[in-house]
Design a protein around this motif. Structure first.
Motif, PDB file in Angstrom:
ATOM      1  N   GLY A  18      50.258  29.447  64.357  1.00  0.00           N
ATOM      2  CA  GLY A  18      49.185  28.482  64.764  1.00  0.00           C
ATOM      3  C   GLY A  18      47.913  29.057  64.426  1.00  0.00           C
ATOM      4  O   GLY A  18      46.906  28.349  64.056  1.00  0.00           O
ATOM      5  N   ASP A  36      46.098  26.708  73.913  1.00  0.00           N
ATOM      6  CA  ASP A  36      47.253  27.505  74.211  1.00  0.00           C
ATOM      7  C   ASP A  36      47.361  27.589  75.804  1.00  0.00           C
ATOM      8  O   ASP A  36      46.409  27.080  76.274  1.00  0.00           O
ATOM      9  CB  ASP A  36      47.117  28.909  73.763  1.00  0.00           C
ATOM     10  CG  ASP A  36      48.296  29.543  73.397  1.00  0.00           C
ATOM     11  OD1 ASP A  36      49.299  29.562  74.411  1.00  0.00           O
ATOM     12  OD2 ASP A  36      48.741  29.903  72.124  1.00  0.00           O
ATOM     13  N   VAL A 114      58.722  22.188  75.866  1.00  0.00           N
ATOM     14  CA  VAL A 114      57.606  22.459  75.274  1.00  0.00           C
ATOM     15  C   VAL A 114      57.705  22.034  73.625  1.00  0.00           C
ATOM     16  O   VAL A 114      56.537  21.785  73.201  1.00  0.00           O
ATOM     17  CB  VAL A 114      57.681  24.034  75.124  1.00  0.00           C
ATOM     18  CG1 VAL A 114      56.616  24.878  74.305  1.00  0.00           C
ATOM     19  CG2 VAL A 114      57.330  24.629  76.511  1.00  0.00           C
ATOM     20  N   PHE A 186      62.523  31.425  57.396  1.00  0.00           N
ATOM     21  CA  PHE A 186      62.509  32.644  58.127  1.00  0.00           C
ATOM     22  C   PHE A 186      61.037  33.161  57.516  1.00  0.00           C
ATOM     23  O   PHE A 186      60.672  33.342  56.511  1.00  0.00           O
ATOM     24  CB  PHE A 186      63.459  33.699  57.698  1.00  0.00           C
ATOM     25  CG  PHE A 186      64.794  33.329  58.021  1.00  0.00           C
ATOM     26  CD1 PHE A 186      65.079  33.633  59.523  1.00  0.00           C
ATOM     27  CD2 PHE A 186      65.657  32.455  57.267  1.00  0.00           C
ATOM     28  CE1 PHE A 186      66.357  33.453  59.978  1.00  0.00           C
ATOM     29  CE2 PHE A 186      67.090  32.169  57.761  1.00  0.00           C
ATOM     30  CZ  PHE A 186      67.384  32.585  59.005  1.00  0.00           C
TER      31      PHE A 186
END
Ligand code: NAD
Length: 246
Positions: A18, A36, A114, A186
């Motif tokens: 982010g 956040d 979430v 990944f």
């Protein structure tokens, strides 16, 4: 790319991918709202300072994206200060990995709240501030497309992110708002740094490009989807995974 004067809200952006997205959009001239959770305040404020050095406006607004009322308060605060949100990136996410046989409700529900319920909580409250030609970008995962051992909770949310993306794209297209998802594979992060070396070399064998992705690879895809150049791209998923397919 013309991001100047635009406001971007990126959830879960104090650190990690982010933050990388926030920096990438700020470098193009976008103002950045860092969101956040409250315990991440110190890190979030450091990120805000780094962004301000790039000559754009930035502010930290604490909110728990798994909580509708908290997101409503965040939206009110954004409205007062920024008025419009041209770019919304739903990025906040957590993992609580366990095989289903052993998974507890404490490992299932928070991940759903979430990673998936947040898309409703945030987007429902922010949508009225998104002007015509706005951009909504949701962060999914390769796990949401292919599934992953020990991640029934996580993969369910990341598949849900794709369904949400495709449906909302149909609803808001008439306002020229695009809605897309990015599905990283990944990527080098705190999470992947914990993978033991032996497992990592097995993973690399599955990646045609034979390397782990970098955070900027994901940020670049987000930057493209947020740009004017992506104006005819909507309801799609961009995989950023080095070519993995299984
Ligand atoms: P990260 O843990 O470094 O960052 C996630 C951020 O979200 C943290 O700052 C955290 O505090 C915040 N957050 C957690 N719960 C929150 C809440 N309730 N409200 C607001 N913020 C909250 O993780 P990351 O690796 O940067 O992942 C970012 C996104 O990318 C996630 O959605 C993740 O699922 C996805 N993703 C990551 C990878 C990878 O390899 N890192 C791969 C695929 C998908």
């Amino acid at each position: 790319m013309s991001f100047k004067g635009k406001n971007a809200l990126i959830t879960g952006s104090a650190r990690g991918l982010g933050k990388e997205m926030a920096m990438a959009l700020a470098r193009e001239g976008s103002n950045i709202i860092i969101n956040d959770i409250e315990p991440m305040k110190e890190e979030a404020l450091k990120t805000v300072e780094e962004i301000k050095k790039l000559g754009v406006e930035s502010e930290f607004i604490a909110a728990d994206v798994s909580d509708f009322e908290s997101c409503k308060k965040m939206a009110d605060a954004i409205k007062e200060k920024f008025k419009e949100v041209h770019i919304l990136v739903n990025n906040a996410g957590i993992t609580k990995d366990r095989t289903l046989k052993k998974m507890s409700p404490e490992e299932w529900y928070p991940v759903i709240n979430v990673n998936l319920n947040s898309l409703f909580n945030v987007t429902r409250n922010v949508l009225e501030m998104i002007p015509d030609e706005g951009r909504i970008i949701n962060i999914s995962s390769l796990a949401g497309i292919s599934g992953n051992f020990g991640q029934t909770n996580y993969a369910s949310t990341k598949a849900g992110v794709i369904g949400f993306t495709k449906s909302l794209a149909k609803e808001v297209g008439k306002r020229k708002i695009t809605v897309n998802a990015v599905a990283p594979g990944f990527i080098k992060s705190a999470m992947t740094d914990k993978i033991p070396l032996e497992l990592l070399s097995n993973i690399l064998q599955l990646i045609p490009l034979r390397e782990i992705g970098q955070p900027e690879d994901v940020a670049n895809a987000v930057k493209f989807l947020a740009s004017d150049e992506a104006k005819y791209v909507s309801g799609t998923v961009i995989k950023v995974d080095g070519g993995v397919s299984f």
